[in-house]
Write an enzyme that holds these catalytic residues in place. Structure first.
Site, PDB file in Angstrom:
ATOM      1  CE1 TYR A   1      -4.235   0.992  -0.311  1.00  0.00           C
ATOM      2  CE2 TYR A   1      -4.476  -1.167   0.686  1.00  0.00           C
ATOM      3  CZ  TYR A   1      -5.017  -0.117  -0.025  1.00  0.00           C
ATOM      4  OH  TYR A   1      -6.311  -0.175  -0.456  1.00  0.00           O
TER       5      TYR A   1
ATOM      6  CD  GLU B   1      -4.691   5.115   0.602  1.00  0.00           C
ATOM      7  OE1 GLU B   1      -4.591   5.719   1.681  1.00  0.00           O
ATOM      8  OE2 GLU B   1      -5.722   4.514   0.254  1.00  0.00           O
TER       9      GLU B   1
ATOM     10  CG  ASP C   1      -7.580  10.465 -24.413  1.00  0.00           C
ATOM     11  OD1 ASP C   1      -6.585   9.702 -24.479  1.00  0.00           O
ATOM     12  OD2 ASP C   1      -8.698  10.100 -24.005  1.00  0.00           O
TER      13      ASP C   1
ATOM     14  CB  THR D   1      -3.860   3.756 -22.491  1.00  0.00           C
ATOM     15  OG1 THR D   1      -3.631   3.758 -23.904  1.00  0.00           O
ATOM     16  CG2 THR D   1      -5.267   4.210 -22.211  1.00  0.00           C
TER      17      THR D   1
ATOM     18  CE  LYS E   1      -6.559   2.149 -25.599  1.00  0.00           C
ATOM     19  NZ  LYS E   1      -7.553   3.220 -25.723  1.00  0.00           N
TER      20      LYS E   1
ATOM     21  NE  ARG F   1      -5.653  -4.391 -20.310  1.00  0.00           N
ATOM     22  CZ  ARG F   1      -6.205  -3.954 -21.442  1.00  0.00           C
ATOM     23  NH1 ARG F   1      -7.126  -3.017 -21.417  1.00  0.00           N
ATOM     24  NH2 ARG F   1      -5.836  -4.444 -22.601  1.00  0.00           N
TER      25      ARG F   1
HETATM   26  C1  LIG Z   1      -8.576   3.501 -24.970  1.00  0.00           C
HETATM   27  C2  LIG Z   1      -8.914   4.914 -24.720  1.00  0.00           C
HETATM   28  C3  LIG Z   1      -9.131   5.391 -23.426  1.00  0.00           C
HETATM   29  C4  LIG Z   1      -9.422   4.480 -22.257  1.00  0.00           C
HETATM   30  O1  LIG Z   1      -8.479   3.726 -21.735  1.00  0.00           O
HETATM   31  P1  LIG Z   1      -8.838   2.632 -20.622  1.00  0.00           P
HETATM   32  O2  LIG Z   1      -7.478   2.268 -20.140  1.00  0.00           O
HETATM   33  O3  LIG Z   1      -9.579   1.548 -21.300  1.00  0.00           O
HETATM   34  O4  LIG Z   1      -9.636   3.282 -19.563  1.00  0.00           O
HETATM   35  C5  LIG Z   1      -9.274   6.762 -23.243  1.00  0.00           C
HETATM   36  N1  LIG Z   1      -9.229   7.603 -24.288  1.00  0.00           N
HETATM   37  C6  LIG Z   1      -9.072   7.168 -25.542  1.00  0.00           C
HETATM   38  C7  LIG Z   1      -9.038   8.168 -26.661  1.00  0.00           C
HETATM   39  C8  LIG Z   1      -8.920   5.813 -25.812  1.00  0.00           C
HETATM   40  O5  LIG Z   1      -8.802   5.394 -27.064  1.00  0.00           O
END
Ligand SMILES: *Cc1c(COP(=O)(O)O)cnc(C)c1O
Length: 421
Positions: free
Chosen positions: A59, A61, A205, A231, A234, A240
């Site tokens: 933990y 935090e 994003d 993220t 990807k 993840r």
């Molecule tokens: C995949 C994605 C997310 C979300 O990611 P998670 O890890 O699944 O929560 C957010 N924004 C965009 C543009 C995405 O393609």
């Protein structure tokens, strides 16, 4: 990709027989299918091993040097290392590596600068935006006032003059640049101009393109947008999870919004794996990898175009593209099911101005990060393109499809990712 390591216990040799059988099944699936899901990848064995470490027990935090629990010396080092590498990779002076996911990274940014009822201008979901940018069932749709911009009806690309017009009309507090199924380059500088003109914050994003930006072959949003969220699983090919990058001046605001704003204890095993992923992405080979992703995407996209498929926006500049199946009298649902039946795994996807609902859709989305990690190149893209075309044209011919299924399996298995497993 990485040296063979003893992670068998995490994959198929756990003592829990019931679970071991399921893990084995999934490993087998990943080895024998062709993954064209644009948001998926094969992370390295080093990353998997790190995720499976004892760090999960801790933990922590708070933040390095300022924790609510004792015993955090090692995990402080873990997080410091992850932050240092993240900043190096994205050329930034502040990052938060704690968000459990991309959506939680976004939510933390919203919490940091928005109040309930504030206005957001984001990309229409149907045109490529993400659920966390304003879907009715998402927190954004429930607590904020969502305005959306669409792509141009002709070019199917973002029309920046139109975004500007909408920004002036709606006067949002936050503008979001970023998408899940947009195959073109997003001009963050133009978004910055628009945000400045109406006095809005800008959030980029980069969930999908983070690896391409890290590889230096896609324009970065860092230093342009106020906040960049991503993220790590990807194109970046890590565990993840999510990250937030911003200027140092926002550090207090963002840190507070991640913890205690939207999360409790950070996942230290995942943060460690993020650090491993950042190190891999800093290696010169990652630049080559990201170049090959785009090369494969363009090759496969052009091939499908030659075969007579309509590509949304006419092409691709990144790791993915959309096929509009309307003139083939096929829905995205039917196409993705048929392709899955032969082992080609992708997703149905709405296309701009789609008349069909998100469960059916008029399109499919094709992405090349995973097959590129496997080491596939242009020749394999032609092979995959042929198999997609054949499957869609013969989707009711069981015998013909059996042949394709065998070829798909052979191709996938001749590019093994996890050697020794
Ligand atoms: C995949 C994605 C997310 C979300 O990611 P998670 O890890 O699944 O929560 C957010 N924004 C965009 C543009 C995405 O393609």
């Amino acid at each position: 990709m990485t040296k063979e390591s003893n992670i068998n216990h995490t994959l198929s040799q756990v003592a829990d027989n019931e679970m071991a059988a399921i893990l084995k099944k999934e490993l087998q699936r990943q080895k024998s299918q062709i993954v064209l899901i644009a948001s998926e990848n094969f992370t390295s064995q080093e990353v998997i091993k790190t995720m499976g470490s004892v760090l999960t027990n801790k933990y922590a935090e708070g933040y390095p040097g300022d924790r609510y629990y004792e015993g955090c010396n090692a995990v402080d080092e873990v997080e410091d290392l992850a932050i240092k590498r993240c900043n190096l990779l994205f050329n930034s002076n502040y990052s938060n590596v704690q968000p459990h996911s991309g959506v939680q990274a976004n939510t933390s940014v919203f919490l940091s600068v928005l109040n309930c009822g504030d206005r957001i201008l984001s990309m229409n979901l149907r045109d490529g935006g993400h659920l966390s940018h304003g879907h009715k069932q998402n927190l954004t749709g429930k607590y904020f006032d969502i305005f959306t911009y669409s792509v141009d009806t002709e070019t199917e690309m973002i029309d920046y003059d139109n975004v500007k017009k909408l920004a002036k009309i709606s006067k949002p507090k936050l503008i979001i640049a970023g998408a899940s199924s947009y195959s073109r380059i997003i001009d963050y500088a133009k978004f910055r101009e628009i945000a400045d003109e109406v006095g809005a914050f800008l959030m980029a994003d980069i969930a999908h393109v983070a690896g391409l930006i890290a590889g230096g072959i896609y324009p970065t949003s860092v230093g342009i947008a106020d906040f960049t969220t991503a993220t790590t699983h990807k194109t970046l090919r890590g565990p993840r999870g999510g990250i937030i990058i911003a200027d140092k001046k926002y550090s207090g605001l963002i840190n507070k919004s991640v913890f205690p704003g939207t999360q409790g204890g950070p996942l230290m095993h995942i943060i460690a794996a993020k650090a491993v992923c950042f190190r891999e992405a800093l290696d010169p080979s990652f630049k080559l990898y990201s170049q090959k992703i785009i090369e494969n995407s363009k090759v496969l996209c052009d091939f499908m175009k030659e075969k007579g498929y309509r590509i949304v926006s006419g092409g691709t500049d990144n790791h993915l593209f959309l096929i509009d199946l309307t003139d083939k009298h096929l829905t995205g649902y039917e196409a993705s099911e048929a392709l899955a039946s032969v082992g080609i795994i992708l997703n149905k996807n709405v296309i701009p101005y789609d008349k069909l609902n998100p469960n059916i859709t008029s399109g499919i989305r094709i992405g090349t990060p995973a097959v590129t990690t496997q080491g596939m190149g242009p020749n394999q893209m032609y092979e995959i393109g042929e198999m997609i075309d054949f499957t869609l044209k013969n989707k009711d011919n069981g015998t013909a499809l059996k042949n394709v299924a065998r070829k798909v399996k052979d191709l996938a298995e001749s590019f093994p990712v996890y050697s020794g497993l």
